[in-house]
Every structure is written in structure tokens, then in C-alpha cells.
Design a protein around this motif. Structure first.
Motif, PDB file in Angstrom:
ATOM      1  N   UNK A 270       0.847  -1.177   0.000  1.00  0.00           N
ATOM      2  CA  UNK A 270       0.000   0.000   0.000  1.00  0.00           C
ATOM      3  C   UNK A 270       0.895   1.244   0.000  1.00  0.00           C
ATOM      4  N   UNK A 271       0.618   2.187  -0.888  1.00  0.00           N
ATOM      5  CA  UNK A 271       1.455   3.383  -0.986  1.00  0.00           C
ATOM      6  C   UNK A 271       1.061   4.405   0.086  1.00  0.00           C
ATOM      7  N   UNK A 272       2.040   5.249   0.440  1.00  0.00           N
ATOM      8  CA  UNK A 272       1.789   6.285   1.426  1.00  0.00           C
ATOM      9  C   UNK A 272       0.930   7.391   0.830  1.00  0.00           C
ATOM     10  N   UNK A 273       0.101   8.050   1.653  1.00  0.00           N
ATOM     11  CA  UNK A 273      -0.685   9.186   1.144  1.00  0.00           C
ATOM     12  C   UNK A 273       0.229  10.304   0.659  1.00  0.00           C
ATOM     13  N   UNK A 274      -0.275  11.093  -0.262  1.00  0.00           N
ATOM     14  CA  UNK A 274       0.509  12.192  -0.824  1.00  0.00           C
ATOM     15  C   UNK A 274       0.922  13.182   0.257  1.00  0.00           C
ATOM     16  N   UNK A 275       2.108  13.739   0.082  1.00  0.00           N
ATOM     17  CA  UNK A 275       2.645  14.753   0.996  1.00  0.00           C
ATOM     18  C   UNK A 275       2.467  16.108   0.320  1.00  0.00           C
ATOM     19  N   UNK A 276       1.558  16.952   0.830  1.00  0.00           N
ATOM     20  CA  UNK A 276       1.241  18.217   0.155  1.00  0.00           C
ATOM     21  C   UNK A 276       1.580  19.454   0.986  1.00  0.00           C
ATOM     22  N   UNK A 277       2.224  19.274   2.124  1.00  0.00           N
ATOM     23  CA  UNK A 277       2.624  20.427   2.935  1.00  0.00           C
ATOM     24  C   UNK A 277       3.749  21.165   2.229  1.00  0.00           C
ATOM     25  N   UNK A 278       3.704  22.519   2.270  1.00  0.00           N
ATOM     26  CA  UNK A 278       4.680  23.338   1.552  1.00  0.00           C
ATOM     27  C   UNK A 278       5.530  24.194   2.481  1.00  0.00           C
ATOM     28  N   UNK A 279       5.803  23.723   3.656  1.00  0.00           N
ATOM     29  CA  UNK A 279       6.688  24.454   4.549  1.00  0.00           C
ATOM     30  C   UNK A 279       5.944  25.304   5.558  1.00  0.00           C
ATOM     31  N   UNK A 280       6.698  26.188   6.217  1.00  0.00           N
ATOM     32  CA  UNK A 280       6.162  26.991   7.317  1.00  0.00           C
ATOM     33  C   UNK A 280       5.316  28.137   6.772  1.00  0.00           C
ATOM     34  N   UNK A 281       4.102  28.261   7.268  1.00  0.00           N
ATOM     35  CA  UNK A 281       3.286  29.449   7.012  1.00  0.00           C
ATOM     36  C   UNK A 281       3.658  30.512   8.044  1.00  0.00           C
ATOM     37  N   UNK A 282       3.627  30.128   9.332  1.00  0.00           N
ATOM     38  CA  UNK A 282       4.095  31.032  10.378  1.00  0.00           C
ATOM     39  C   UNK A 282       4.356  30.270  11.668  1.00  0.00           C
ATOM     40  N   UNK A 283       5.219  30.825  12.489  1.00  0.00           N
ATOM     41  CA  UNK A 283       5.378  30.408  13.872  1.00  0.00           C
ATOM     42  C   UNK A 283       4.841  31.551  14.717  1.00  0.00           C
ATOM     43  N   UNK A 284       4.096  31.238  15.780  1.00  0.00           N
ATOM     44  CA  UNK A 284       3.396  32.277  16.543  1.00  0.00           C
ATOM     45  C   UNK A 284       3.705  32.183  18.031  1.00  0.00           C
ATOM     46  N   UNK A 285       3.760  33.367  18.665  1.00  0.00           N
ATOM     47  CA  UNK A 285       4.071  33.483  20.083  1.00  0.00           C
ATOM     48  C   UNK A 285       3.248  34.619  20.685  1.00  0.00           C
ATOM     49  N   UNK A 286       2.962  34.566  21.993  1.00  0.00           N
ATOM     50  CA  UNK A 286       2.327  35.713  22.642  1.00  0.00           C
ATOM     51  C   UNK A 286       3.358  36.799  22.924  1.00  0.00           C
ATOM     52  N   UNK A 287       2.920  38.050  22.988  1.00  0.00           N
ATOM     53  CA  UNK A 287       3.774  39.141  23.432  1.00  0.00           C
ATOM     54  C   UNK A 287       3.026  39.951  24.481  1.00  0.00           C
TER      55      UNK A 287
ATOM     56  N   UNK B   8       1.775  25.208   9.395  1.00  0.00           N
ATOM     57  CA  UNK B   8       2.327  24.777   8.123  1.00  0.00           C
ATOM     58  C   UNK B   8       1.285  24.988   7.031  1.00  0.00           C
ATOM     59  N   UNK B   9       1.768  25.105   5.809  1.00  0.00           N
ATOM     60  CA  UNK B   9       0.959  25.600   4.706  1.00  0.00           C
ATOM     61  C   UNK B   9       0.603  24.481   3.724  1.00  0.00           C
ATOM     62  N   UNK B  10      -0.666  24.463   3.315  1.00  0.00           N
ATOM     63  CA  UNK B  10      -1.096  23.662   2.170  1.00  0.00           C
ATOM     64  C   UNK B  10      -1.804  24.596   1.193  1.00  0.00           C
ATOM     65  N   UNK B  11      -1.933  24.150  -0.061  1.00  0.00           N
ATOM     66  CA  UNK B  11      -2.452  25.032  -1.104  1.00  0.00           C
ATOM     67  C   UNK B  11      -3.965  25.054  -1.246  1.00  0.00           C
ATOM     68  N   UNK B  12      -4.643  23.952  -0.922  1.00  0.00           N
ATOM     69  CA  UNK B  12      -6.044  23.851  -1.313  1.00  0.00           C
ATOM     70  C   UNK B  12      -6.921  23.311  -0.189  1.00  0.00           C
ATOM     71  N   UNK B  13      -8.224  23.508  -0.361  1.00  0.00           N
ATOM     72  CA  UNK B  13      -9.194  22.941   0.570  1.00  0.00           C
ATOM     73  C   UNK B  13      -9.104  21.420   0.571  1.00  0.00           C
TER      74      UNK B  13
END
Length: 198
Positions: free
Chosen positions: A1-18, A94-99
Motif C-alpha cells: 500500500x502506498x503512502x498518502x501524498x505529501x502536500x505540505x509546503x513548509x512553514x506558514x508562520x510560527x506564533x508566540x504571545x507578546x 504549516x501551509x497547504x495550497x487547497x481545501x
């Protein structure tokens, strides 16, 4: 059985409180030169006791962003004493392109021991959230529309208004909106019509 597609495209943002948005904006925007590229302002969110906040983003290159939450009325805490809300403000998105891609990751999570905890549409993105096995909050996000030059203008007006309001006694989202409106009037007085309606 093949692995599901990997569609993540890297970091969208890292977030912290200030707890000091004036120093944060000065450091990242004015000292390091990271442009402000987006800001989301909200009267609460999620649970009924969620404080009003502004969530602002700096461009750190390569399409990646560094983001901070400022919660109106929240006093500084030592790290060990952070309430859960503020602890969970620290997250990696992390970022993906589509719904389709977003829903596939939701399907994978919901079929696992770590189901999706929340799916929400913000101003320009739709996101799902999950807590990883280490207790870290993770967001997977997709764009709802492209970020425009008008968004950049709005974001810069937002952080400029925040710089002023956060230095006042008892800052609030209402005071922030009033100051932002005044900045818009001051900066664009006499400008040609910026928006036209058909």
C-alpha cells in the motif's frame, strides 16, 4: 500500500504571545527590518472567555512569517505561570495550497489518536488545529485568497495604532480601533477615492 501524498509546503508562520507589543514591533520591524505583512484583530474568539486580541505578522523571507498575539488586558506572566490560552498561542503553522489538501489532513488526523480539535476560517485563511503527542499546538492552514497590497497597508496601520494604544493605561480593542480610524483619517485625508463600488 502506498503512502498518502505529501502536500505540505513548509512553514506558514510560527506564533508566540507578546506582553510588550511596542518593543516587539520596534525590534522586528524597526531594528531587524522585517516588514509587517498581515494583522488580524478580533473581539474574542473561540471560547466565550477568550480575550480580545490582535495577531500581527512579520515577513521573515522565503514566504515564511513570524507572528505574535497581543491579548488586551493580559498582564505579563512568567513562562511557567502562563495560562493555557497563552501557552497555546505558541504554535507552528504549516501551509497547504487547497481545501482538498486541508481536508485530507483533517481526515488523517480524525482517523488517528490525535483528532482535529478545531477548524476555523480567519480573515484570509482556513485552518485546522491539533495538539501533537508532545503537547505542542500545530496548525495546518490554506489560503482563502491572496494577500494584497491593501492588506499590507491595513497591517501597518494596525501595528502603528497598537504601538500607541499598548502604551496607555488599560489598553483595549475598542481604543485600538478608535486610534486606527484616526490614523486612517490622518494619513489618507485628501487622497483620491481608494475604493470604488460598481
Amino acid at each position: 500500500m502506498s503512502s498518502p501524498a505529501h502536500t505540505v509546503r513548509g512553514v506558514d508562520h510560527a506564533a508566540f504571545p507578546t506582553f510588550d507589543p511596542r518593543a516587539t514591533i520596534t525590534f522586528y520591524r524597526d531594528v531587524l527590518g522585517f516588514p509587517v505583512v498581515h494583522a488580524t484583530c478580533a473581539l474574542g474568539w473561540g471560547p466565550g472567555d477568550h480575550p480580545d486580541f490582535i495577531h500581527f505578522f512579520f515577513d521573515i523571507g522565503n514566504g515564511d512569517r513570524l507572528a505574535f498575539f497581543y491579548y488586551f488586558g493580559e498582564a505579563p506572566y512568567r513562562d511557567a505561570d502562563l495560562p493555557d490560552l497563552l501557552h497555546r498561542a505558541r504554535h507552528l503553522a504549516i501551509h497547504v495550497d487547497s481545501e482538498e489538501d486541508l481536508l485530507e489532513y483533517r481526515r488523517r488526523l480524525d482517523a488517528s489518536d490525535w483528532p482535529c480539535e478545531l477548524q476555523v476560517r480567519h480573515e484570509t485563511v482556513e485552518s485546522i488545529y491539533v495538539t501533537d503527542p508532545n503537547g505542542y499546538l500545530m496548525e495546518i492552514t490554506r489560503p482563502l485568497r491572496a494577500i494584497t497590497a491593501e492588506d499590507d497597508i491595513d497591517a501597518n496601520l494596525s501595528v502603528d495604532a497598537l504601538m500607541e494604544v499598548a502604551g496607555e493605561p488599560e489598553p483595549s480593542l475598542e481604543k485600538f480601533y478608535a486610534r486606527k480610524a484616526k490614523l486612517i483619517a490622518e494619513r489618507y485625508e485628501g487622497e483620491p477615492e481608494l475604493v470604488t463600488f460598481a
